[in-house]
Structure formats: structure tokens, C-alpha cells
Design a protein around this motif. Structure first.
Motif, short mmCIF file in Angstrom:
data_model
loop_
_atom_site.label_atom_id
_atom_site.label_comp_id
_atom_site.label_asym_id
_atom_site.label_seq_id
_atom_site.Cartn_x
_atom_site.Cartn_y
_atom_site.Cartn_z
N PRO A 66 0.87 -1.11 -0.08
CA PRO A 66 -0.12 -0.01 0.09
C PRO A 66 0.85 1.49 -0.04
CG PRO A 66 -0.61 -1.41 1.85
CD PRO A 66 0.67 -1.93 1.05
N PHE A 67 2.18 1.34 0.64
CA PHE A 67 2.95 2.54 0.44
C PHE A 67 4.26 2.00 0.56
CE2 PHE A 67 2.53 1.42 5.05
CZ PHE A 67 3.70 1.64 5.36
N GLY A 68 5.38 3.00 0.33
CA GLY A 68 6.67 2.87 0.36
C GLY A 68 7.45 3.98 0.50
N PHE A 69 8.66 3.78 0.45
CA PHE A 69 9.84 5.07 0.45
C PHE A 69 10.77 4.96 -0.34
CE2 PHE A 69 7.87 4.29 4.88
CZ PHE A 69 7.21 5.34 5.17
N ARG A 70 10.85 6.04 -1.14
CA ARG A 70 12.02 5.84 -2.08
C ARG A 70 12.72 6.91 -2.22
NH1 ARG A 70 11.02 8.84 -6.83
NH2 ARG A 70 8.89 8.85 -6.49
N ALA A 71 14.19 6.94 -2.64
CA ALA A 71 15.03 7.91 -2.44
C ALA A 71 16.28 7.59 -3.24
CB ALA A 71 15.46 8.31 -1.13
N PRO A 72 17.12 8.28 -3.76
CA PRO A 72 18.18 7.95 -4.68
C PRO A 72 19.34 7.10 -3.49
CG PRO A 72 17.82 10.33 -5.12
CD PRO A 72 16.78 9.66 -4.08
N VAL A 73 20.14 6.61 -3.96
CA VAL A 73 21.21 5.98 -3.30
C VAL A 73 21.89 6.85 -2.29
CG1 VAL A 73 23.28 4.36 -3.10
CG2 VAL A 73 21.44 3.61 -4.50
N GLU A 74 22.24 8.17 -2.82
CA GLU A 74 22.92 8.98 -2.28
C GLU A 74 22.24 9.53 -0.97
OE1 GLU A 74 22.07 9.81 -5.69
OE2 GLU A 74 23.79 8.26 -5.97
N VAL A 75 20.94 9.54 -1.03
CA VAL A 75 19.92 10.11 0.01
C VAL A 75 20.02 9.21 1.24
CG1 VAL A 75 17.81 10.75 0.83
CG2 VAL A 75 18.75 11.47 -1.35
N TRP A 76 19.94 7.84 0.77
CA TRP A 76 19.93 6.85 1.91
C TRP A 76 21.32 6.53 2.49
CZ3 TRP A 76 15.85 4.56 3.60
CH2 TRP A 76 14.64 4.74 2.87
N ARG A 77 22.31 6.69 1.77
CA ARG A 77 23.69 6.65 2.45
C ARG A 77 23.99 8.07 3.33
NH1 ARG A 77 27.06 3.22 -0.01
NH2 ARG A 77 26.86 2.80 -2.34
N LYS A 78 23.45 9.15 2.97
CA LYS A 78 23.31 10.15 4.11
C LYS A 78 22.63 9.88 5.28
CE LYS A 78 24.15 14.00 0.66
NZ LYS A 78 23.30 15.09 0.09
N PHE A 79 21.28 9.31 5.23
CA PHE A 79 20.58 9.09 6.40
C PHE A 79 21.28 7.88 7.15
CE2 PHE A 79 17.14 5.92 7.88
CZ PHE A 79 16.71 6.88 8.68
N LEU A 80 21.91 7.02 6.35
CA LEU A 80 22.44 5.87 7.26
C LEU A 80 23.94 5.94 7.90
CD1 LEU A 80 21.37 3.04 4.92
CD2 LEU A 80 20.56 3.44 7.09
N SER A 81 24.68 7.32 7.22
CA SER A 81 25.75 7.82 8.00
C SER A 81 26.16 7.93 9.22
CB SER A 81 26.42 8.81 6.96
OG SER A 81 25.65 9.95 7.58
N PRO A 82 27.10 7.47 9.76
CA PRO A 82 27.37 7.94 11.42
C PRO A 82 26.81 9.12 11.90
CG PRO A 82 29.37 6.86 10.52
CD PRO A 82 28.22 7.07 9.19
N ASN A 83 27.27 10.29 11.01
CA ASN A 83 27.00 11.44 11.21
C ASN A 83 26.20 12.19 10.29
OD1 ASN A 83 28.22 11.84 13.89
ND2 ASN A 83 30.03 11.41 12.77
N PRO A 84 25.07 11.95 10.22
CA PRO A 84 24.14 12.68 8.91
C PRO A 84 24.17 14.08 8.78
CG PRO A 84 22.90 11.47 10.34
CD PRO A 84 24.11 11.42 10.92
N PRO A 85 24.09 14.73 7.70
CA PRO A 85 24.13 16.17 7.70
C PRO A 85 22.54 16.50 7.91
CG PRO A 85 24.09 15.21 5.34
CD PRO A 85 24.16 13.74 6.42
N PRO A 86 22.30 17.87 8.47
CA PRO A 86 21.03 18.41 8.84
C PRO A 86 20.17 17.81 7.85
CG PRO A 86 22.65 20.02 9.10
CD PRO A 86 23.28 18.85 8.45
#
Length: 132
Positions: A66-86
Motif C-alpha cells: 500500500p505504501f513505500g519510501f523511495r530515494a536515490p542511493v545518495e540520500v539513503w547513504r546520508k541517512f545511514l551515515s554515522p554523522n548525517p548532515p542536517p
């Protein structure tokens, strides 16, 4: 090189979600299938009472999500990084302020399960970035 984030990372993520004490409390009402799309790599997560019971790589039309979340790999990498940007430090901040991070499908179902989904995304951040 395998598709981001890769089957082993997704399996590790599912194990962490399934073992999480907080999800054991708040996940009782979350039984659905939703997708996570990392660039071109799409996965359907089948969730039953807050537990990920199946991950389907490259789901087809016969997998109802029914739903999902989509983003480019670069966005996911930022989200998953140890110190994500604002703005990349939190699932809701990304939904509101990062145009490339998109909710697809029935957002009402997603928001009815916002607390459990937020916890699942926090567990994703705790799992860290995959190597691939």
C-alpha cells in the motif's frame, strides 16, 4: 557489486527489527507490506505485528504494497551515515524537507503506523550503512 543495500544488510536489518524490545511493544498493530526503494533497487518488506517476516527483492505486480519510501542511493547513504548532515538525521525530517525522499502510495496507512515506522527507520540508522 551488489544492489544497494544488499541482501545481507537487509537480513541484518530485519533481525534487528525483530529483536527490538520497543518494536515488540509498539509493533503489534503494524501488519502490512511496504516498499523501500534505494535508487533502482526496490524491496518489499512483509511485516506481521511489527516483525519483518519476509523481504522480497524486486517485487512485481503480484506483491501488494500500500505504501513505500523511495530515494536515490545518495540520500539513503546520508541517512545511514554515522554523522548525517542536517535534515538527513531523521525519517520525518527527510519526508518534510528532502524532496528526493518520497512516500509513495497511501500515505494515510503509513501515518497511521507512524510510531512503529519511525522506530523501524531508527533501527535502520542504528544498523548503519552497508558496504556495497
Amino acid at each position: 557489486m551488489s544492489e544497494f543495500p544488499g541482501a545481507s544488510w537487509l537480513d541484518r536489518y530485519a533481525q534487528r527489527v525483530n529483536a527490538d524490545a520497543e518494536m515488540g511493544v509498539i509493533g503489534d498493530w503494524l501488519s502490512t507490506t511496504f516498499t523501500l526503494t534505494f535508487g533502482d533497487a526496490r524491496h518489499a518488506l512483509v511485516v506481521d505485528k511489527g516483525k519483518i517476516v519476509k523481504i522480497i527483492a524486486s517485487p512485481r505486480f503480484d506483491v501488494r504494497a500500500p505504501f513505500g519510501f523511495r530515494a536515490p542511493v545518495e540520500v539513503w547513504r546520508k541517512f545511514l551515515s554515522p554523522n548525517p548532515p542536517p535534515l538527513y538525521h531523521d525519517f520525518f525530517a527527510m519526508l518534510m524537507r528532502v524532496p528526493e525522499f518520497v512516500i509513495e502510495g497511501d500515505s494515510l496507512i503509513a501515518m497511521q503506523n507512524a510510531r512503529a515506522l519511525h522506530r523501524m527507520m531508527n533501527i535502520m540508522r542504528e544498523t548503519g550503512a552497508p558496504n556495497g
